[in-house]
Design a protein around this motif. Structure first.
Motif, PDB file in Angstrom:
ATOM      1  N   ASN A 109       0.798  -1.229   0.000  1.00 20.51           N
ATOM      2  CA  ASN A 109       0.000   0.000   0.000  1.00 20.51           C
ATOM      3  C   ASN A 109       0.831   1.280   0.000  1.00 20.51           C
ATOM      4  O   ASN A 109       0.290   2.368  -0.099  1.00 20.51           O
TER       5      ASN A 109
ATOM      6  N   TYR B 158       2.658   2.110  -2.344  1.00 26.04           N
ATOM      7  CA  TYR B 158       2.689   2.563  -3.726  1.00 26.04           C
ATOM      8  C   TYR B 158       1.313   3.090  -4.129  1.00 26.04           C
ATOM      9  O   TYR B 158       0.285   2.491  -3.819  1.00 26.04           O
ATOM     10  N   VAL B 159       1.305   4.211  -4.831  1.00 23.78           N
ATOM     11  CA  VAL B 159       0.046   4.820  -5.273  1.00 23.78           C
ATOM     12  C   VAL B 159      -0.737   3.845  -6.143  1.00 23.78           C
ATOM     13  O   VAL B 159      -1.944   3.647  -5.959  1.00 23.78           O
ATOM     14  N   ASP B 160      -0.059   3.245  -7.129  1.00 21.97           N
ATOM     15  CA  ASP B 160      -0.694   2.253  -8.000  1.00 21.97           C
ATOM     16  C   ASP B 160       0.108   0.963  -7.893  1.00 21.97           C
ATOM     17  O   ASP B 160       1.047   0.730  -8.648  1.00 21.97           O
ATOM     18  N   ARG B 161      -0.266   0.156  -6.929  1.00 18.33           N
ATOM     19  CA  ARG B 161       0.520  -1.051  -6.652  1.00 18.33           C
ATOM     20  C   ARG B 161       0.482  -2.049  -7.789  1.00 18.33           C
ATOM     21  O   ARG B 161       1.468  -2.750  -8.042  1.00 18.33           O
ATOM     22  N   GLU B 162      -0.649  -2.126  -8.514  1.00 17.27           N
ATOM     23  CA  GLU B 162      -0.745  -3.063  -9.629  1.00 17.27           C
ATOM     24  C   GLU B 162       0.167  -2.623 -10.778  1.00 17.27           C
ATOM     25  O   GLU B 162       0.818  -3.442 -11.417  1.00 17.27           O
ATOM     26  N   LYS B 163       0.220  -1.328 -11.016  1.00 11.68           N
ATOM     27  CA  LYS B 163       1.095  -0.804 -12.063  1.00 11.68           C
ATOM     28  C   LYS B 163       2.552  -1.058 -11.706  1.00 11.68           C
ATOM     29  O   LYS B 163       3.368  -1.399 -12.573  1.00 11.68           O
TER      30      LYS B 163
END
Length: 350
Positions: free
Chosen positions: A266, A268-273
């Protein structure tokens, strides 16, 4: 032929003449320095290029124990050594892998169930080899290894421990329990290290740590056993197209990411990216991976050479990465940032 005639003939060749003129003009101290450098270069070339090309008289009947023969390098090496006439004892994890390997090789090859993280299985394998080869063991090849860990700040301690147990402690345990058999035959120990044992980088922390350990252990062991007539050789491959680099590495980063604590992901702002960026980095490394036969060839030279090198660096990318390892830290960090690392935006930076 008269020496004056030879000298005159050499002086007739422009490059030779220029070299002789230059040599005559040099002072004695310079001549000594150049001569010493030339002698040292010749000794190095003979010792590390010419002498390792000399092979043992015959491989017939020489016993070799190889770990990690289920797939990859170990499987290919066991088959190669069997064809060359070695008496191969192939350590496998499962009965299925052992049966498959046995069906693809000669009757001279013996399969043994040997998980290098289970000391009782290593002891049992050593006893079986000793029962069949009381005269001793020509070589042990510590090939078993994994590469399924991931980011150092995300990977759980138990996953790092597993990597160390297989890649490093397994090597130590096998050498410890087979030591007397190898000493008896004045044999050799071949340890699988890696170019990642010289430096680490993004996503390689736990794996590199295990290979750093193998490098340090092998260097000390080589110096300790030389007096017994034993040899210790290290194989230092880079990236190769084996299940370790393709299937296991991909599964490893996915498993590590799934098991990571939510608080770590969490950040990271966009963890999937971010994770997809990590997968792209792995795909880049897989793209430059080389033919695993190069590593098997290095294993073969380490075993059939009468005077093997202490280290074999068989792939081009391993030589490239070794060169990178000698760069200053800020340059290595820049290369990692702009080539391997996906763009990272932390929640705190938004």
């Amino acid at each position: 032929m008269d020496s004056q005639v030879v000298s005159a003939a050499l002086q007739g060749l422009p490059p030779i003449r220029a070299l002789l003129d230059w040599w005559r003009k040099q002072k004695r101290r310079s001549k000594v320095a150049v001569s010493t450098a030339a002698i040292l270069a010749a000794i190095w070339y003979y010792r590390y290029r010419i002498r390792p090309m000399l092979s043992i008289k015959s491989a017939r009947g020489k016993a070799v124990f190889v770990t990690g023969c289920d797939t990859g390098f170990g499987n290919m090496l066991a088959k190669r050594l069997d064809v060359l006439g070695f008496r191969v004892f192939a350590g496998c994890l499962s009965e299925q892998s052992a049966a498959k390997l046995k069906s693809e090789t000669s009757a001279a090859l013996t399969t043994l169930i040997c998980d290098v993280t289970k000391e009782d299985q290593i002891v049992a394998a050593a006893r079986e080899v000793e029962a069949q080869c009381p005269q001793g063991l020509y070589a042990v090849v510590n090939n078993a290894g994994v590469s399924d860990s991931f980011l150092a700040h995300v990977t759980r301690p138990e996953a790092v421990r597993r990597t160390m147990e297989i890649n490093f402690i397994g090597t130590v345990a096998v050498n410890y329990h087979f030591f007397e058999l190898i000493r008896r035959a004045k044999g050799r120990i071949v340890n699988m290290a890696s170019v990642w044992g010289y430096f680490s980088g993004f996503g390689f922390g736990p794996y590199s740590a295990s290979k750093f350990a193998v490098q340090a252990y092998s260097e000390a062991l080589r110096q300790e056993v030389e007096g017994f007539g034993m040899k210790v050789i290290v194989i230092e491959p880079g990236l190769c197209r084996t299940p370790l680099m393709t299937v296991e590495a991909q599964k490893g980063i996915e498993r590590t990411w799934q098991r990571a604590e939510e608080s770590r992901k969490n950040v990271y702002v966009d963890r999937e990216k971010f994770f997809k960026g990590c997968q792209k980095s792995l795909a880049l490394l897989q793209y430059i991976a080389e033919d695993p036969k190069k590593v098997v060839n290095a294993y073969e030279r380490a075993l059939v050479s009468a005077y093997p090198r202490t280290r074999y660096t068989p792939t081009m990318n391993s030589k490239l990465f070794y060169g990178v390892s000698q760069l200053p830290d800020f340059l290595k960090d820049c290369l990692a940032k702009y080539i391997l690392c996906p763009k990272m935006v932390a929640v705190d930076d938004v």
